[in-house]
Design a protein around this motif. Structure first.
Motif, short mmCIF file in Angstrom:
data_model
loop_
_atom_site.label_atom_id
_atom_site.label_comp_id
_atom_site.label_asym_id
_atom_site.label_seq_id
_atom_site.Cartn_x
_atom_site.Cartn_y
_atom_site.Cartn_z
N ARG A 192 -22.10 -36.12 32.11
CA ARG A 192 -22.61 -37.19 32.95
C ARG A 192 -22.76 -38.52 32.23
O ARG A 192 -22.72 -39.58 32.87
N ASP A 193 -22.95 -38.49 30.92
CA ASP A 193 -23.23 -39.73 30.19
C ASP A 193 -22.04 -40.67 30.19
O ASP A 193 -20.87 -40.24 30.20
N GLU A 194 -22.32 -41.95 30.13
CA GLU A 194 -21.29 -42.99 30.01
C GLU A 194 -21.32 -43.58 28.61
O GLU A 194 -22.39 -43.78 28.03
N LEU A 195 -20.16 -43.87 28.07
CA LEU A 195 -20.06 -44.47 26.75
C LEU A 195 -20.22 -45.98 26.87
O LEU A 195 -19.69 -46.61 27.79
N ASP A 196 -20.95 -46.57 25.92
CA ASP A 196 -21.10 -48.01 25.82
C ASP A 196 -20.59 -48.43 24.45
O ASP A 196 -21.16 -48.05 23.43
N LEU A 197 -19.51 -49.20 24.42
CA LEU A 197 -18.89 -49.56 23.13
C LEU A 197 -19.88 -50.24 22.20
O LEU A 197 -19.95 -49.91 21.01
N GLU A 198 -20.62 -51.21 22.70
CA GLU A 198 -21.53 -51.97 21.84
C GLU A 198 -22.70 -51.12 21.36
O GLU A 198 -23.19 -51.30 20.24
N GLU B 283 -19.52 -31.80 21.43
CA GLU B 283 -18.90 -32.88 20.66
C GLU B 283 -17.47 -32.55 20.25
O GLU B 283 -16.98 -33.02 19.23
N SER B 284 -16.79 -31.74 21.05
CA SER B 284 -15.44 -31.32 20.70
C SER B 284 -14.41 -32.26 21.33
O SER B 284 -14.43 -32.52 22.54
N LEU B 285 -13.51 -32.76 20.49
CA LEU B 285 -12.49 -33.74 20.89
C LEU B 285 -11.12 -33.05 20.95
O LEU B 285 -10.84 -32.14 20.17
N SER B 286 -10.28 -33.51 21.87
CA SER B 286 -8.89 -33.06 21.94
C SER B 286 -7.96 -34.21 21.62
O SER B 286 -8.26 -35.37 21.94
N ALA B 287 -6.82 -33.90 21.02
CA ALA B 287 -5.75 -34.87 20.81
C ALA B 287 -4.53 -34.40 21.59
O ALA B 287 -3.94 -33.35 21.27
N TYR B 288 -4.17 -35.14 22.62
CA TYR B 288 -2.95 -34.86 23.38
C TYR B 288 -1.85 -35.79 22.89
O TYR B 288 -2.07 -36.98 22.67
N ILE C 272 -17.78 -40.37 20.67
CA ILE C 272 -18.74 -41.06 19.81
C ILE C 272 -18.87 -40.38 18.46
O ILE C 272 -18.94 -41.03 17.42
N ALA C 273 -18.88 -39.04 18.47
CA ALA C 273 -19.07 -38.29 17.23
C ALA C 273 -17.84 -38.27 16.34
O ALA C 273 -17.96 -38.34 15.10
N GLN C 274 -16.64 -38.19 16.92
CA GLN C 274 -15.45 -37.94 16.11
C GLN C 274 -14.59 -39.18 15.82
O GLN C 274 -13.96 -39.25 14.77
N ALA C 275 -14.56 -40.13 16.73
CA ALA C 275 -13.64 -41.27 16.57
C ALA C 275 -13.88 -42.08 15.29
O ALA C 275 -12.92 -42.47 14.62
N LEU D 14 -3.55 -39.39 22.77
CA LEU D 14 -4.79 -39.58 23.52
C LEU D 14 -5.88 -38.73 22.88
O LEU D 14 -5.78 -37.50 22.85
N LEU D 15 -6.91 -39.39 22.38
CA LEU D 15 -8.09 -38.71 21.84
C LEU D 15 -9.15 -38.71 22.93
O LEU D 15 -9.68 -39.77 23.30
N ILE D 16 -9.48 -37.54 23.46
CA ILE D 16 -10.30 -37.45 24.66
C ILE D 16 -11.33 -36.35 24.55
O ILE D 16 -11.07 -35.28 23.98
#
Length: 256
Positions: free
Chosen positions: A54-60, A189-194, A128-131, A177-179
């Motif tokens: 549900r959370d939204e990412l805020d770049l700043e 906090e698991s990220l995928s790379a397509y 947020i955790a992996q990038a 794509l890192l998603i």
């Protein structure tokens, strides 16, 4: 009554099992139920998974200024106008808004060897955790083999199919794509790379490759970056991706 003796808590065997997997196995019980500590951990992990979706990412807010400046990171969005719409209409998350298409063309050059895209997907927490650690490692690995890396941008309410729009707009050899992955009860906090070779509108999952479980207890970022670059180089050499390219190489981890 079972004849199998219970495994003593604190035993070396249990320690080694729990070090190898976050799965809830051999946790013990109280009568026919979980122990209170196990139940509370389960509830906490379930709440974290729901929050991640549900959370939204805020770049700043979520990335520091040095990170944003280094990558000249900017935000675009898909046709999904809200998080609820994104969850109910996956198709809208696969297409960029018209203004997003214009911004990408204006701010990113065409023809990179690898074009990186950041997507929130089903877990902003994963991005947020992996990038912050994966992007620099990926840039170094790409430079070592002489490939050109397209600077990333962030796509809000993103689905994997948005790769097709990026391929059409920027014509890179490979879109990466890192998603954020759909969170489970082991980690949110698991990220995928397509990865896809010259994706275009109409391409489906058979044209894509995936490296998943990029997180602290899964695939480390250094290994993920090496695998991404190795696979991308193969795609460029063979001029294809998806079912035509099988990942057969895994870099070794450094000794503990």
């Amino acid at each position: 009554m079972s004849d199998v003796a219970p495994i003593p808590e604190g035993s070396d065997f249990l320690r080694r099992v729990h070090e190898r997997t976050p799965a809830r196995i051999l946790t013990g019980r109280a009568g026919g139920s979980y122990k209170t500590s196990t139940w509370l951990e389960l509830r906490a992990d379930h709440a974290a998974a729901r929050d991640a979706v549900r959370d939204e990412l805020d770049l700043e807010r979520d990335f520091d200024r040095a990170f944003l400046d280094r990558w000249e990171l900017f935000e675009v969005a898909t046709l999904a106008a809200t998080k609820d719409e994104y969850l109910l209409r996956p198709d809208l998350g696969r297409s960029l808004r018209p203004e997003a298409r214009e911004a990408i063309v204006a701010r990113r050059p065409r023809g990179a060897d690898l074009q990186i895209v950041l997507g929130d997907g089903l877990s902003a927490a994963a991005l947020i955790a992996q990038a912050p650690s994966l992007l620099p490692t990926l840039a170094e690995a790409t430079a070592r083999i002489g490939l050109n890396l397209g600077a990333p941008f962030f796509v809000r309410r993103c689905r994997v199919g948005v790769m097709n729009d990026v391929g059409e707009l920027l014509n890179p050899a490979v879109v990466v794509l890192l998603i954020g992955e759909r969170p489970g009860l082991a980690t949110a906090e698991s990220l995928s790379a397509y990865l896809a070779y010259r994706p275009r509108p109409g391409d489906d999952d058979s044209r894509r490759n995936l490296i998943s479980n990029i997180h602290a207890r899964g695939v480390p970022t250094e290994q993920a970056a090496a695998r991404i670059v190795h696979l991308a180089r193969r795609m460029i050499g063979e001029q294809t991706s998806g079912v035509g390219v099988k990942e057969t190489w895994t870099p070794s981890l450094p000794s503990a």
